[in-house]
Write a protein that holds these residues in place. Structure first.
Motif, PDB file in Angstrom:
ATOM      1  N   UNK A 155       0.841  -1.203   0.000  1.00 44.01           N
ATOM      2  CA  UNK A 155       0.000   0.000   0.000  1.00 44.01           C
ATOM      3  C   UNK A 155       0.877   1.255   0.000  1.00 44.01           C
ATOM      4  N   UNK A 156       1.998   1.190   0.720  1.00 47.42           N
ATOM      5  CA  UNK A 156       2.935   2.306   0.739  1.00 47.42           C
ATOM      6  C   UNK A 156       3.449   2.589  -0.671  1.00 47.42           C
ATOM      7  N   UNK A 157       3.838   1.557  -1.403  1.00 45.78           N
ATOM      8  CA  UNK A 157       4.305   1.741  -2.778  1.00 45.78           C
ATOM      9  C   UNK A 157       3.230   2.382  -3.647  1.00 45.78           C
ATOM     10  N   UNK A 180      11.626   9.979   4.808  1.00 47.49           N
ATOM     11  CA  UNK A 180      11.171   8.601   4.639  1.00 47.49           C
ATOM     12  C   UNK A 180      11.646   8.093   3.277  1.00 47.49           C
ATOM     13  N   UNK A 181      11.980   6.819   3.197  1.00 46.10           N
ATOM     14  CA  UNK A 181      12.525   6.249   1.964  1.00 46.10           C
ATOM     15  C   UNK A 181      11.597   6.438   0.777  1.00 46.10           C
ATOM     16  N   UNK A 182      10.285   6.379   0.997  1.00 44.65           N
ATOM     17  CA  UNK A 182       9.360   6.569  -0.120  1.00 44.65           C
ATOM     18  C   UNK A 182       9.433   8.005  -0.640  1.00 44.65           C
ATOM     19  N   UNK A 190       5.223  13.041   1.534  1.00 41.26           N
ATOM     20  CA  UNK A 190       3.967  12.429   1.951  1.00 41.26           C
ATOM     21  C   UNK A 190       3.990  11.987   3.411  1.00 41.26           C
ATOM     22  N   UNK A 191       5.152  12.132   4.055  1.00 39.91           N
ATOM     23  CA  UNK A 191       5.294  11.692   5.441  1.00 39.91           C
ATOM     24  C   UNK A 191       5.821  12.820   6.315  1.00 39.91           C
ATOM     25  N   UNK A 202       4.577  10.143  11.318  1.00 35.78           N
ATOM     26  CA  UNK A 202       3.855   9.133  10.538  1.00 35.78           C
ATOM     27  C   UNK A 202       4.820   8.152   9.885  1.00 35.78           C
ATOM     28  N   UNK A 203       5.990   8.642   9.465  1.00 35.79           N
ATOM     29  CA  UNK A 203       6.961   7.767   8.826  1.00 35.79           C
ATOM     30  C   UNK A 203       7.569   6.766   9.790  1.00 35.79           C
TER      31      UNK A 203
END
Length: 354
Positions: free
Chosen positions: A11-13, A252-254, A333-334, A338-339
């Motif tokens: 879902x993160x992806x 965050x990595x994303x 997005x984080x 939250x991250x």
């Protein structure tokens, strides 16, 4: 299945589905050094997940390179054997041979204190020689583009004259130390990109990353944020090895991978871009408290060992201004809270599955 079997991770992806420039990767070939690393592996997963929604003629072909084939096969088991994915066991410090690609990303580097102290030669060479080797490949692939992953550490110590680093800033850095190998190597690598642009016409862009964390981090990572997360995953007290007044940017990595895609596919040739967000700028002691809050534990203080201490950055304030990257359209997005919470949740679920 590991992390790729975790629904929360998938879902993160999915947060990357709205990236507007995916089409520029369709039908292209992407070479990625450091393919099994925290950011490299997440990028591979994101590209391969999107390939699953496309017909074969529109797939982006990913060639991930790294030094440990066995670890890569385990990490990428769902993609292993897929016609759009390949792994190359390769030391980026050595000549890469003749290869062709449309996009080149240099993401191979040691990135944490213990590695800086115990592998200082490789820390320098993986950056400098690795960058040169990829630039040579890009020079031999007319029309291709290279992205160098650089670091907030190139700015050195804040001289006290700015709140946040913009891309033209340069702070103090004592080059005659063991710890200087990483930031100095990143500085040289950036200079190499400009040299190859001028002399050989290579289209190169640079992304300067803050301290990154996320569910694809390695459990051997000795960065403070990684140590906090590992303790949180195991519901242990968070260990702080200083007074915790250092104030840094994190990502965050994303969000970092999102920035990689923005700069690779929409950045201006020759430019460097900072990646950071005010929602993830935080003092180390507050970061420790946030991790403890997510884990339901407490913060305790402990002095670092000599080897680990030698790998620590001496910077007390390292915050970046990412207005230039936001100008391309990138948004985080984080927040840090939250991250950290999501990262602990995913890693805890994966660890309990084993």
């Amino acid at each position: 299945m590991g992390i790729l079997g975790n629904r929360q991770y998938l879902d993160m992806l999915g947060k990357l589905d709205t990236f507007p420039h995916w089409g520029r990767l369709e039908g292209k070939a992407l070479y990625l050094s450091g393919g099994s690393g925290m950011l490299g592996s997440l990028l591979v997963d994101a590209v391969m997940k999107r390939n699953g929604t496309l017909p074969p003629e529109r797939w982006c072909r990913v060639l991930a390179a790294g030094r440990d084939r066995q670890a890569a096969e385990s990490r990428f088991s769902p993609w292993w054997g897929h016609p759009a994915f390949g792994f190359l066991e390769q030391d980026v410090t050595r000549p890469l041979g003749g290869m062709k690609a449309d996009y080149w990303i240099h993401a191979a580097s040691t990135t944490h204190p213990v590695a800086y102290a115990t592998e200082p030669v490789n820390t320098v060479l993986a950056n400098v020689l690795g960058t040169q080797n990829l630039l040579e490949q890009a020079a031999g692939s007319p029309g291709s583009r290279l992205l160098l992953l650089s670091s907030v550490e190139i700015y050195g110590e804040n001289r006290g004259d700015v709140e946040a680093f913009q891309e033209a800033y340069c702070g103090y850095l004592d080059c005659n130390t063991l710890r200087a190998g990483y930031p100095e190597a990143k500085r040289v690598s950036e200079s190499l990109c400009q040299a190859y642009r001028a002399e050989k016409g290579v289209d190169a862009v640079i992304l300067r990353l803050p301290r990154c964390y996320g569910p694809t981090m390695r459990m051997t990572d000795s960065k403070a944020v990684a140590q906090f997360i590992k303790k949180g995953v195991r519901r242990e007290d968070i260990v702080l090895k200083s007074e915790g007044n250092q104030f840094y940017s994190y990502a965050h990595a994303l969000d970092a991978v999102s920035g990689i895609l923005w700069v690779l596919l929409a950045g201006a040739a020759g430019e460097a871009y900072n990646l950071a967000d005010p929602g993830s700028d935080i003092a180390l002691k507050d970061l420790a408290a946030a991790a403890a809050g997510c884990a339901g534990t407490r913060v305790v203080f402990d002095l670092p060992g000599e080897t680990e201490r030698r790998g620590y950055s001496t910077a007390s304030r390292a915050v970046m201004d990412a207005g230039k990257l936001r100008g391309l359209g990138w948004r985080a997005q984080y927040t840090i809270e939250s991250g950290i919470r999501e990262t602990i949740d995913i890693l805890r679920a994966v660890e309990e599955e084993v």
